[in-house]
Design a protein around this motif. Structure first.
Motif, PDB file in Angstrom:
ATOM      1  N   SER A 136       0.887  -1.223   0.004  1.00  0.00           N
ATOM      2  CA  SER A 136       0.016   0.033  -0.013  1.00  0.00           C
ATOM      3  C   SER A 136       0.839   1.383  -0.090  1.00  0.00           C
ATOM      4  O   SER A 136       0.348   2.489   0.761  1.00  0.00           O
ATOM      5  CB  SER A 136      -0.884   0.069   1.127  1.00  0.00           C
ATOM      6  OG  SER A 136      -1.933  -1.005   1.143  1.00  0.00           O
ATOM      7  N   SER A 137       2.020   1.497  -0.514  1.00  0.00           N
ATOM      8  CA  SER A 137       2.908   2.510  -0.412  1.00  0.00           C
ATOM      9  C   SER A 137       3.596   2.559  -1.980  1.00  0.00           C
ATOM     10  O   SER A 137       4.434   1.822  -2.438  1.00  0.00           O
ATOM     11  CB  SER A 137       3.816   2.339   0.554  1.00  0.00           C
ATOM     12  OG  SER A 137       4.642   3.392   0.279  1.00  0.00           O
ATOM     13  N   SER A 138       3.066   3.568  -2.731  1.00  0.00           N
ATOM     14  CA  SER A 138       4.081   3.603  -3.960  1.00  0.00           C
ATOM     15  C   SER A 138       5.585   4.200  -3.508  1.00  0.00           C
ATOM     16  O   SER A 138       6.176   3.741  -4.319  1.00  0.00           O
ATOM     17  CB  SER A 138       3.429   5.060  -4.662  1.00  0.00           C
ATOM     18  OG  SER A 138       2.034   5.152  -4.773  1.00  0.00           O
ATOM     19  N   MET A 184      -0.974  10.196  -8.522  1.00  0.00           N
ATOM     20  CA  MET A 184      -1.843   9.129  -7.696  1.00  0.00           C
ATOM     21  C   MET A 184      -3.300   9.083  -8.452  1.00  0.00           C
ATOM     22  O   MET A 184      -4.301   9.699  -8.065  1.00  0.00           O
ATOM     23  CB  MET A 184      -1.973   9.410  -6.297  1.00  0.00           C
ATOM     24  CG  MET A 184      -0.674   9.406  -5.817  1.00  0.00           C
ATOM     25  SD  MET A 184      -0.771   9.240  -3.902  1.00  0.00           S
ATOM     26  CE  MET A 184       1.006   9.302  -3.780  1.00  0.00           C
ATOM     27  N   ARG A 216      -5.897   0.921  -4.868  1.00  0.00           N
ATOM     28  CA  ARG A 216      -5.304   2.085  -5.637  1.00  0.00           C
ATOM     29  C   ARG A 216      -4.020   2.301  -5.744  1.00  0.00           C
ATOM     30  O   ARG A 216      -3.568   3.138  -6.660  1.00  0.00           O
ATOM     31  CB  ARG A 216      -6.399   3.415  -4.776  1.00  0.00           C
ATOM     32  CG  ARG A 216      -5.806   3.484  -3.379  1.00  0.00           C
ATOM     33  CD  ARG A 216      -6.765   4.668  -2.700  1.00  0.00           C
ATOM     34  NE  ARG A 216      -6.100   5.104  -1.639  1.00  0.00           N
ATOM     35  CZ  ARG A 216      -6.815   4.796  -0.436  1.00  0.00           C
ATOM     36  NH1 ARG A 216      -7.985   4.235  -0.110  1.00  0.00           N
ATOM     37  NH2 ARG A 216      -6.080   5.219   0.827  1.00  0.00           N
ATOM     38  N   THR A 217      -3.247   1.712  -4.497  1.00  0.00           N
ATOM     39  CA  THR A 217      -1.608   1.957  -4.842  1.00  0.00           C
ATOM     40  C   THR A 217      -1.377   1.199  -5.908  1.00  0.00           C
ATOM     41  O   THR A 217      -0.433   1.729  -6.843  1.00  0.00           O
ATOM     42  CB  THR A 217      -1.211   1.435  -3.368  1.00  0.00           C
ATOM     43  OG1 THR A 217      -1.628   1.952  -2.427  1.00  0.00           O
ATOM     44  CG2 THR A 217       0.369   1.708  -3.519  1.00  0.00           C
ATOM     45  N   VAL A 256       2.166   6.787   1.002  1.00  0.00           N
ATOM     46  CA  VAL A 256       2.212   5.809   2.085  1.00  0.00           C
ATOM     47  C   VAL A 256       1.019   5.327   2.266  1.00  0.00           C
ATOM     48  O   VAL A 256       0.008   6.057   1.950  1.00  0.00           O
ATOM     49  CB  VAL A 256       3.056   6.286   3.406  1.00  0.00           C
ATOM     50  CG1 VAL A 256       4.407   7.173   3.201  1.00  0.00           C
ATOM     51  CG2 VAL A 256       1.973   7.531   3.954  1.00  0.00           C
ATOM     52  N   PRO A 257       0.822   4.094   3.292  1.00  0.00           N
ATOM     53  CA  PRO A 257      -0.353   3.762   3.527  1.00  0.00           C
ATOM     54  C   PRO A 257      -1.534   4.541   4.073  1.00  0.00           C
ATOM     55  O   PRO A 257      -0.915   5.213   4.987  1.00  0.00           O
ATOM     56  CB  PRO A 257      -0.326   2.447   4.343  1.00  0.00           C
ATOM     57  CG  PRO A 257       1.134   2.385   3.921  1.00  0.00           C
ATOM     58  CD  PRO A 257       1.826   3.257   3.744  1.00  0.00           C
ATOM     59  N   ASP A 266      -6.825   0.741  -0.477  1.00  0.00           N
ATOM     60  CA  ASP A 266      -5.661   1.334  -0.493  1.00  0.00           C
ATOM     61  C   ASP A 266      -5.116   0.295  -1.360  1.00  0.00           C
ATOM     62  O   ASP A 266      -4.117   1.002  -2.116  1.00  0.00           O
ATOM     63  CB  ASP A 266      -5.141   1.695   0.932  1.00  0.00           C
ATOM     64  CG  ASP A 266      -3.978   2.485   1.015  1.00  0.00           C
ATOM     65  OD1 ASP A 266      -3.695   2.948   0.108  1.00  0.00           O
ATOM     66  OD2 ASP A 266      -3.459   2.615   2.035  1.00  0.00           O
TER      67      ASP A 266
HETATM   68  N1  ASP Z   1      -1.196   4.469  -0.573  1.00  0.00           N
HETATM   69  C1  ASP Z   1      -1.265   5.255  -1.606  1.00  0.00           C
HETATM   70  C2  ASP Z   1      -0.002   5.307  -2.260  1.00  0.00           C
HETATM   71  O1  ASP Z   1       0.972   4.960  -1.751  1.00  0.00           O
HETATM   72  C3  ASP Z   1      -1.784   6.461  -1.258  1.00  0.00           C
HETATM   73  C4  ASP Z   1      -3.201   6.557  -0.684  1.00  0.00           C
HETATM   74  O2  ASP Z   1      -3.341   6.382   0.476  1.00  0.00           O
HETATM   75  O3  ASP Z   1      -4.237   6.683  -1.635  1.00  0.00           O
HETATM   76  O4  ASP Z   1       0.238   5.539  -3.694  1.00  0.00           O
END
Ligand code: ASP
Length: 439
Positions: free
Chosen positions: A286-288, A322, A402-403, A366-367, A399
């Motif tokens: 969950s973290s780009s 994002m 979407r990440t 980040v998550p 999350d």
């Molecule tokens: N977790 C996503 C990311 O790191 C950001 C979000 O919370 O949408 O890309």
């Protein structure tokens, strides 16, 4: 296992992790606290894996951006690539927000939740929502130009010590690279050689960390399953979750393929196969930002993008582009308004387009960051921020999805930019694992 491609190994790790988490939940009892066992003995390996990826993020950004910018040799190339990159990032984000609005307005998931469920949700999660509200409130007080102001570090060493300040580090690295272009070549040559070398070493470290990735994702997902909230409430939110996922899938299966096929001439199968391990890692972490090292390696080694382009476009994308998050924010904002019985005007929807675009740019990689910034969107359309409580229960799985889209969007844009500046090769897909004599 040895001959298996990396994405299969990661997939197996994910499945085993989920099964392990489910099994531990099923057999958990006071006599045998299996869930606690997973938290004590499995989860730490996941944490170590994510930490290792994060550890490498700042050095990677510094070395690769300085190398990337200084390789450009003249500033017109930099501005050409910079404008294209930013333009494409904004366009893909806008497409994502509009798509989210389309899906949520057609499906109207907010109408499907009963009054009783709604009260349950609000009651159960309202304290957590107020935490998010507080951190988003702190963001808002800073004024309209604060995102720009925050790009410029007052102390680069301090910024480099904080993974949340990546934009500042990016600013410094680009600036430093520009300086290197402007000084006499003999003066900059040793500096360049140094950063080129550092860059190579860091890429090698990423390869090494990735050898552990199947075990890392196994541990992360097992821990996630044993620590997840009450499943009953999740079901109530399924319809909303399905809308977000439907929008994300359209991005993955329609928007990016069209962009890649039409603008680079590559097939989508090629693109997907190359980027798959990064998507899986994004899903698991969950973290780009944590995924960035792997995204870079995949885009360069497997999608044929020249390092000159990827080292510039990807770190910026991981921080500001994002698409998945912006799509989620638009669906979530309208969903919450629907549940609370509030009618949104066309003006409100346009406000969502604006604010979700900006909020996704402002979200840290980040998550959970996308949810914090959702407060900004909600406030702009006068929907009470406690509405966040409604969607809290299902935020983590969304999350993760979407990440994965965020990372895919960065990779697609990188390919398009590379093609436009003649830096997209005809890379044959190289198997990661072939490089290592792993016994
Ligand atoms: N977790 C996503 C990311 O790191 C950001 C979000 O919370 O949408 O890309």
């Amino acid at each position: 296992m040895r001959g298996l491609a990396l994405h299969w190994k990661i997939l197996i790790g994910m499945v085993v992790g989920i099964l392990l988490g489910l099994a531990a939940t099923a057999i958990d009892s006071p006599a045998f606290p299996a869930q606690q066992w997973v938290v004590d003995w499995i989860k730490p390996f996941g944490t170590m894996f994510i930490n290792a990826l994060k550890m490498i993020a700042i050095p990677l950004i510094v070395a690769s951006l300085i190398k990337g910018v200084s390789d450009l040799k003249d500033l017109s190339k930099l501005s050409q690539m910079g404008f294209r990159t930013l333009g494409l990032y904004v366009v893909t984000t806008l497409i994502a927000v509009l798509l989210g609005l389309l899906v949520v307005n057609l499906a109207r998931p907010g109408m499907a939740i009963s009054n009783e469920t709604r009260e349950n949700l609000v009651e159960k999660f309202s304290h957590k929502a107020s935490d998010k509200e507080a951190s988003a409130g702190a963001q808002k007080e800073k004024g309209p130009l604060s995102p720009l102001v925050e790009m410029v570090p007052d102390n680069v060493i301090r910024s480099a010590a904080d993974n949340g300040s990546m934009l500042k580090v990016i600013f410094f690295a680009i600036f430093f690279g520009v300086g290197m272009i402007l000084v006499e070549p003999e003066k900059s040559a040793p500096v360049k050689l140094f950063f080129d070398g550092v860059n190579e070493v860091i890429l090698k470290l990423i390869d090494l960390i990735m050898l552990a990735s199947p075990f890392g994702v196994l541990a992360l997902l097992a821990a996630l399953v044993v620590e997840s909230e009450d499943a009953q409430l999740l079901v109530a939110l399924l319809y909303y979750g399905m809308c977000v996922v439907a929008g994300l899938l359209i991005m993955l299966l329609v928007v990016y393929p069209l962009a890649v096929v039409m603008l680079t001439g590559k097939s989508y199968g090629f693109f997907l196969k190359g980027i798959l391990p990064a998507q899986m890692l994004a899903f698991s972490t969950s973290s780009s930002a944590a995924t960035l090292p792997v995204t870079m390696e995949r885009v360069e080694e497997h999608l044929g993008v020249d390092r000159e382009v990827s080292s510039f476009v990807l770190p910026i994308g991981a921080t500001i582009n994002m698409d998945g998050t912006s799509l989620y924010q638009s669906v979530a904002a309208v969903f919450i308004a629907q549940v609370l019985g509030m009618d949104l005007t066309l003006g409100d929807q346009l406000t969502i387009v604006m604010t979700a675009t900006l909020a996704s740019i402002g979200s840290a990689a980040v998550p959970g960051a996308g949810m914090v910034m959702l407060v900004v969107v909600l406030e702009a359309i006068n929907v009470p921020a406690y509405g966040l409580a409604l969607i809290f229960a299902i935020d983590r799985p969304l999350d993760m999805c979407r990440t994965a889209v965020n990372v895919t969007g960065d990779a697609a844009v990188t390919m398009v930019v590379a093609q436009s500046v003649g830096k997209l090769g005809h890379s044959e897909v190289k198997e990661w694992d072939d490089n290592y004599p792993v016994e």
